[in-house]
Write an enzyme that holds these catalytic residues in place. Structure first.
Site, PDB file in Angstrom:
ATOM      1  N   ASN A 169       4.900   0.709  10.463  1.00 24.03           N
ATOM      2  CA  ASN A 169       5.930   0.678   9.410  1.00 24.03           C
ATOM      3  C   ASN A 169       7.331   0.950   9.924  1.00 24.03           C
ATOM      4  O   ASN A 169       8.311   0.538   9.308  1.00 24.03           O
ATOM      5  CB  ASN A 169       5.557   1.613   8.261  1.00 24.03           C
ATOM      6  CG  ASN A 169       5.485   3.068   8.688  1.00 24.03           C
ATOM      7  OD1 ASN A 169       5.318   3.366   9.867  1.00 24.03           O
ATOM      8  ND2 ASN A 169       5.647   3.969   7.736  1.00 24.03           N
ATOM      9  N   CYS A 301       6.103   7.007   5.016  1.00 20.19           N
ATOM     10  CA  CYS A 301       5.304   8.220   4.821  1.00 20.19           C
ATOM     11  C   CYS A 301       6.007   9.226   3.938  1.00 20.19           C
ATOM     12  O   CYS A 301       5.404  10.166   3.462  1.00 20.19           O
ATOM     13  CB  CYS A 301       5.016   8.859   6.169  1.00 20.19           C
ATOM     14  SG  CYS A 301       6.540   9.253   7.035  1.00 20.19           S
TER      15      CYS A 301
END
Ligand SMILES: NC(=O)c1ccc[n+]([C@@H]2O[C@H](COP(=O)([O-])OP(=O)(O)OC[C@H]3O[C@@H](n4cnc5c(N)ncnc54)[C@H](O)[C@@H]3O)[C@@H](O)[C@H]2O)c1
Ligand SMILES: O=C[C@H](O)CS(=O)(=O)O
Length: 495
Positions: A169, A301
């Site tokens: 990511n 996250c």
């Protein structure tokens, strides 16, 4: 054979420096194919097009990288801190010089909008700049001795050969957040990037080599996770593993490192609460929720995973949030003005679809969502759900998608209880203008990172890290260097 020529892969299209795109792994200071010649294809998540391929290296290539790192590390640690800092500074400058190319590579393999990719390259480079400076501040201690004939000191010395396993990511920043402090401390490091986004890692290695990082000190081993991971976690030469990724994999790697008692840094999953109290600045809270929730299409996250809104402001907040979400532009990250790119792959898309379907089936209301999508690619329309209740998956699991689930609460006590009701402890956010409430809630939230009246708070100068099942260790800040240093207590007697 070293591959020095520009590569005929779609991911190199439009680059000023197509040689930044490498189809070879960087092992023991050389660009090489996998021993068995096997490759892994890399796909553009916005189109499903194969944009390139990289070697599927295995244990043997990984072992060679580790052994070369061991040889290079001793000479690197013997250089002065200032010499190490100079090399890191050159690498930082090269990252910024080639920011646009690096961003384009990232968008092609990860999907995030070009502006976000460019921002990530700047963020990734900031860790190299920061730890180039911190390299010169690995201070030890001189401690007053317990008796007149002893002199007590504490040295800080590099851990040695390190390993890094990183997620898709943030294909650049999650790597430099490890490599920069490792090199600054005098360590060597072998990186296994995500098989979904290897080109960003390889391009950064091209620039590191150009900056003067010695051969073998840094390696980028591309390939399937398990065989590379088994060597990185099992080889006794590796003295530390830094992992960023899911909690499930983090637990596996933690166990795998036990056999050789490696140092560990674990940056794992999250389930961030985003709390809006009645006394919040409504516009600021909506702006913060948009920034936190929809960055990288919700695939971070530290994204707001649960939005908890006090009853008095709830309806106005939902209305304002829905208007902002409805205005988001979704599409291919290479296209101008796009704010929401695709999810990384169909597996991620299925998870997000499942979360929304579960919530709706259990009584949630879809306020915004279902906008038309491009014919190809792993897209999910930005969505706002209200009426979120306990028992819904969006409250318990990390959605990792552009979905904003809103829950109403009545009291501060209830909000704190709900926020802490998770096994995760990475990031939390809340909006209030009551200083007593800010103090109380900040101290009671069980998280490693807390944003107060701010939704985007990640920076190289602050310690980034979680508690509970979000992991341990700090990345960035002056604390980040200590993750790659050991302390040696020296007692000089007979004085
Ligand atoms: N705390 C943080 O700073 C942070 C940052 C980014 C992502 N994440 C978390 O990462 C997850 C998303 O990233 P992801 O899907 O890449 O995570 P993931 O755990 O599936 O993969 C992360 C990395 O681990 C590797 N890996 C997977 N299984 C492995 C194994 N058995 N042995 C060795 N390596 C293995 C993958 O190839 C990849 O390089 C989310 O949970 C997100 O919250 C956390
Ligand atoms: O996905 C997790 C990253 O650590 C996000 S951030 O860029 O550091 O905020």
């Amino acid at each position: 054979m070293d591959d020095r020529s520009p590569l005929p892969t779609a991911i190199a299209d439009g680059l000023q420096r197509p040689d930044l795109v490498r189809r070879q792994a960087y092992v023991a200071g050389r660009w090489c194919d996998a021993d068995a010649g096997e490759t892994i294809q890399v796909t553009d998540p916005a189109t499903g097009e194969v944009v390139g391929s990289v070697p599927a290296c295995g244990a043997a290539e990984t072992r060679r990288a580790i052994e070369a790192a061991q040889a290079a590390q001793l000479a690197w640690a013997a250089r002065s801190a200032k010499e190490r800092a100079t090399v890191l500074r050159r690498w930082f400058e090269l990252m910024l010089t080639h920011q646009d190319d690096l961003a384009r590579i990232m968008t092609r393999e990860q999907g995030k909008p070009l502006a976000e990719s460019r921002g990530e390259i700047g963020y990734a480079a900031s860790f190299i700049e920061w730890f180039g400076e911190e390299a010169k501040r690995a201070y030890g201690d001189l401690i007053p001795g317990p008796t007149r004939d002893r002199r007590i000191s504490v040295l800080k010395q590099p851990v040695g050969v390190c390993a890094a396993i990183t997620p898709w990511n943030f294909p650049a920043a999650m790597i430099t957040r490890k490599v920069a402090p490792a090199l600054a401390a005098g360590c060597a490091i072998v990186v296994k990037p995500s098989e979904l986004t290897p080109f960003s890692a390889l391009a950064m290695a091209v620039l590191a080599e150009q900056a003067g990082v010695p051969p073998g000190l840094l390696a980028v081993v591309t390939g399937h996770a398990r065989p590379i991971g088994a060597e990185l976690t099992g080889n006794p030469i590796v003295r530390k593993l830094s992992f960023t990724g899911s909690t499930a994999v983090g637990k596996q790697l933690m166990a795998a490192c036990a056999g050789t008692v490696k140092r560990l840094s674990l940056e794992l999953g999250g389930n961030a609460p985003f709390i809006v109290f009645d006394d919040a600045d409504l516009d600021a809270a909506v702006a913060g929720a948009m920034a936190s929730k929809f960055r990288n299409a919700g695939q971070t996250c530290v994204c707001a995973n649960r939005i908890l809104v006090q009853a008095g402001i709830h309806d106005r907040f939902v209305e304002a949030l829905a208007a902002a979400v409805g205005a988001l532009k979704l599409g291919n990250g290479l296209d101008p003005g796009v704010q929401i790119g695709p999810l990384i792959d169909d597996r991620a898309l299925d998870k997000v679809r499942g979360h929304v379907a579960d919530a709706l089936a259990k009584g949630a209301r879809q306020i915004v969502g279902g906008a038309p999508l491009p014919p190809r690619g792993a897209f999910f329309a930005p969505t706002v759900l209200a009426g979120i209740e306990p028992g819904m998956r969006v409250l318990r699991e990390e959605t990792f998608g552009p979905v904003a689930p809103v829950t109403r609460f009545e009291t501060e006590e209830q909000a704190v209880q709900m926020a802490n009701d998770t096994e995760f402890g990475l990031a939390a956010y809340f909006y209030s203008r009551d200083i007593g409430r800010i103090t109380r809630v900040t101290e009671r939230l069980e998280y490693g990172i807390v944003g107060v009246n701010e939704g985007l708070i990640s920076t190289e100068v602050a310690p980034f890290g979680g508690i509970k099942e979000s992991g341990f260790g700090s990345e960035g800040s002056r604390y980040g260097l200590d993750e790659y240093l050991s302390r040696k207590y020296v007692c000089l007697g007979g004085q």
